[in-house]
Design an enzyme around this catalytic site. Structure first.
Site, short mmCIF file in Angstrom:
data_model
loop_
_atom_site.label_atom_id
_atom_site.label_comp_id
_atom_site.label_asym_id
_atom_site.label_seq_id
_atom_site.Cartn_x
_atom_site.Cartn_y
_atom_site.Cartn_z
N ARG A 265 -4.89 1.28 -0.58
CA ARG A 265 -6.09 0.60 -1.09
C ARG A 265 -7.33 1.49 -1.06
O ARG A 265 -8.44 1.00 -0.84
CB ARG A 265 -6.38 -0.69 -0.33
N ARG B 174 -12.63 -2.61 -2.40
CA ARG B 174 -13.94 -3.26 -2.24
C ARG B 174 -14.83 -2.67 -1.16
O ARG B 174 -16.01 -2.98 -1.12
CB ARG B 174 -13.74 -4.76 -1.99
N ARG C 39 -15.83 -3.00 -10.81
CA ARG C 39 -15.14 -4.29 -10.79
C ARG C 39 -16.01 -5.36 -11.45
O ARG C 39 -15.53 -6.19 -12.21
CB ARG C 39 -14.85 -4.62 -9.32
N ASP D 79 -1.60 -3.32 -9.78
CA ASP D 79 -1.22 -4.27 -8.73
C ASP D 79 0.27 -4.55 -8.82
O ASP D 79 0.86 -4.47 -9.90
CB ASP D 79 -2.01 -5.58 -8.85
N TYR E 36 5.81 -13.99 -4.10
CA TYR E 36 4.64 -14.52 -4.85
C TYR E 36 5.10 -15.34 -6.05
O TYR E 36 4.50 -16.36 -6.38
CB TYR E 36 3.75 -13.36 -5.33
O1 CP3 Z 1 -3.83 1.26 -3.05
C1 CP3 Z 1 -4.55 1.38 -4.06
O2 CP3 Z 1 -5.73 1.76 -4.02
C2 CP3 Z 1 -3.93 1.11 -5.42
C3 CP3 Z 1 -4.04 -0.20 -5.97
C4 CP3 Z 1 -3.32 -1.37 -5.32
C5 CP3 Z 1 -3.87 -2.68 -5.33
N1 CP3 Z 1 -2.93 -3.54 -4.83
C6 CP3 Z 1 -5.21 -3.04 -5.84
C7 CP3 Z 1 -5.80 -4.34 -5.47
C8 CP3 Z 1 -2.06 -1.46 -4.73
C9 CP3 Z 1 -1.05 -0.36 -4.39
C10 CP3 Z 1 -1.82 -2.84 -4.45
C11 CP3 Z 1 -0.57 -3.35 -3.86
C12 CP3 Z 1 -0.44 -4.77 -3.55
N2 CP3 Z 1 -0.96 -5.83 -4.23
C13 CP3 Z 1 0.37 -5.28 -2.51
C14 CP3 Z 1 1.23 -4.44 -1.59
C15 CP3 Z 1 0.46 -3.74 -0.55
C16 CP3 Z 1 -0.15 -4.63 0.48
O3 CP3 Z 1 -1.40 -4.68 0.53
O4 CP3 Z 1 0.60 -5.27 1.24
C17 CP3 Z 1 0.27 -6.69 -2.54
C18 CP3 Z 1 0.95 -7.65 -1.59
C19 CP3 Z 1 -0.56 -7.02 -3.65
C20 CP3 Z 1 -0.89 -8.39 -4.14
C21 CP3 Z 1 -2.34 -8.66 -4.10
N3 CP3 Z 1 -3.27 -8.03 -4.89
C22 CP3 Z 1 -3.01 -9.61 -3.31
C23 CP3 Z 1 -2.34 -10.51 -2.29
C24 CP3 Z 1 -4.36 -9.52 -3.63
C25 CP3 Z 1 -5.48 -10.42 -3.13
C26 CP3 Z 1 -5.85 -10.14 -1.73
C27 CP3 Z 1 -6.95 -9.13 -1.66
O5 CP3 Z 1 -6.80 -8.12 -0.95
O6 CP3 Z 1 -7.97 -9.42 -2.32
C28 CP3 Z 1 -4.52 -8.48 -4.59
C29 CP3 Z 1 -5.79 -8.03 -5.22
C30 CP3 Z 1 -6.07 -6.55 -5.21
N4 CP3 Z 1 -5.17 -5.58 -5.52
C31 CP3 Z 1 -7.34 -5.96 -4.93
C32 CP3 Z 1 -7.17 -4.56 -5.10
C33 CP3 Z 1 -8.23 -3.49 -4.99
C34 CP3 Z 1 -8.64 -6.72 -4.61
C35 CP3 Z 1 -9.08 -7.41 -5.86
C36 CP3 Z 1 -10.56 -7.40 -6.10
O7 CP3 Z 1 -11.17 -6.35 -6.37
O8 CP3 Z 1 -11.12 -8.49 -6.08
#
Ligand code: CP3
Length: 346
Positions: free
Chosen positions: A25, A29, A38, A75, A152
């Site tokens: 990540r 944010r 964003r 994602d 999911y």
């Molecule tokens: O790592 C990186 O920088 C690359 C991008 C990336 C994102 N998600 C961007 C993201 C990667 C590799 C992921 C993987 C991901 N997504 C996983 C596996 C890794 C982990 O964290 O366990 C999972 C389970 C998801 C599913 C997901 N995406 C959820 C549950 C959420 C909401 C929760 C949260 O953290 O807000 C997301 C949203 C998400 N994916 C964000 C980002 C930067 C935040 C969204 C925003 O900007 O509002």
């Protein structure tokens, strides 16, 4: 020509004086420049599907910190979206999807081979990144592992215990396994095109592997990740795969390292680094495992932990990373301090 990118050297089994570093990540944010882009995109999926903006947020942490690798901004829920599962991200609530609990729900999903038109912008993001990244920075593509993505799709949202997915697995195993096979096939398709578009490494995130107990771990975490890794290696023998069976037991991590076929095992922060250096690192390159809370708290404890983890893994191939994604409340200064400490000469 000898490989110069440090990440690829570690994945090739080399022990380096200073390990490569990137962060799960890393585009996110906690960074003001991410929040600005964003905002401009509007919603999260639009950001993922707009190549110029997705490439921009991928590059932001590279410009700010000089990480050794960039991870594609996308994602794990884009595969369900491309299969037709009506994915949406609700601010403050996380992802929402249509649920898969019956044969009729499953029948509405598209075929694995038909995901590419929806995912074309993601491939375009990789093409832009290949052009724009510094020569020393490796480009990582990724997907969720089938089990984590299925949790999911079955529940329709994130769950603390993946209860809905366990229920379907236990009550209608045939349907659950059909979904797992569809996801496995779609993931092979998706990662193949990511590689064609420029990904030099791919990572499989099994974030909820820890809730698969007993024989279920081998059946639904290890086995699908092995199938994906084998299929990718048959097509692209030189592209390394990183596997992340987060939260599983030490014994399962060892089995995973021995038989998944991956080039690196990513470990979460609950695993003891001394144990991992002794038991896992002789088998494979290890990625991890600084607790992400240090990115919030910083100070001398952060410096001490970075030095301890670097030292603990110094006798084999290692990729420095967190044990899980950086959180939105992290201080960007602490990320800089982590990198500076890692790269100082001991
Ligand atoms: O790592 C990186 O920088 C690359 C991008 C990336 C994102 N998600 C961007 C993201 C990667 C590799 C992921 C993987 C991901 N997504 C996983 C596996 C890794 C982990 O964290 O366990 C999972 C389970 C998801 C599913 C997901 N995406 C959820 C549950 C959420 C909401 C929760 C949260 O953290 O807000 C997301 C949203 C998400 N994916 C964000 C980002 C930067 C935040 C969204 C925003 O900007 O509002």
């Amino acid at each position: 020509m000898a490989e110069k990118k440090k990440l690829l050297r570690s994945l090739n089994g080399e022990t380096l004086d200073v390990p490569p570093i990137w962060m799960m990540r890393q585009a996110g944010r906690y960074l003001p420049e991410y929040r600005a882009t964003r905002e401009k995109a509007g919603d999260f999926l639009t950001l993922c599907y707009t190549p110029e903006l997705a490439a921009e947020v991928t590059l932001q942490p590279i410009r700010r910190y000089g990480f050794d690798a960039a991870i594609l901004f996308a994602d794990i829920l884009l595969i369900p979206d491309a299969l037709g599962a009506e994915v949406g991200f609700v601010k403050g609530e996380g992802p929402k999807l249509s649920t898969i609990t019956t044969e009729a729900d499953f029948a509405k999903l598209g075929d694995a081979a038909d995901i590419h038109s929806k995912l074309a912008p993601v491939y375009e993001t990789l093409c832009i990144l290949k052009e724009e990244l510094p020569a020393e920075t490796a480009l990582i593509g990724f997907a969720g592992a089938p089990w984590t993505v299925a949790t999911y799709m079955i529940a329709g949202h994130g769950t603390p215990d993946q209860g809905a997915a366990h229920k379907l697995k236990d009550e209608n195993r045939a349907l659950f396994e059909q979904l797992m096979l569809r996801l496995t096939a779609a993931t092979i398709e998706y990662l193949s095109v990511q590689i064609e578009a420029g990904a030099e490494v791919v990572k499989l995130f099994d974030s909820w592997a820890g809730s698969l107990k007993g024989a279920d771990f081998a059946a639904y975490s290890l086995s699908p990740m092995r199938a994906i890794t084998r299929a990718l290696h048959a097509r692209y023998p030189h592209v390394p795969v990183i596997g992340f069976p987060r939260g599983t037991t030490p014994e399962n991590y060892v089995n995973f390292a021995k038989s998944s076929g991956v080039q690196a095992v990513a470990i979460d922060e609950t695993l003891d680094a001394d144990w991992a250096a002794a038991e896992l690192q002789p088998l494979t390159c290890v990625q991890g495992n600084l607790a992400s809370s240090h990115m919030v708290t910083g100070g001398q404890p952060l410096v001490d932990e970075v030095r301890r983890i670097r030292e603990t893994f110094s006798k084999g191939p290692h990729i420095f990373n967190l044990g899980h994604g950086i959180t939105p409340d992290a201080d960007p200064e602490n990320v800089a301090l982590m990198i500076e400490t890692l790269r100082e000469t001991a």
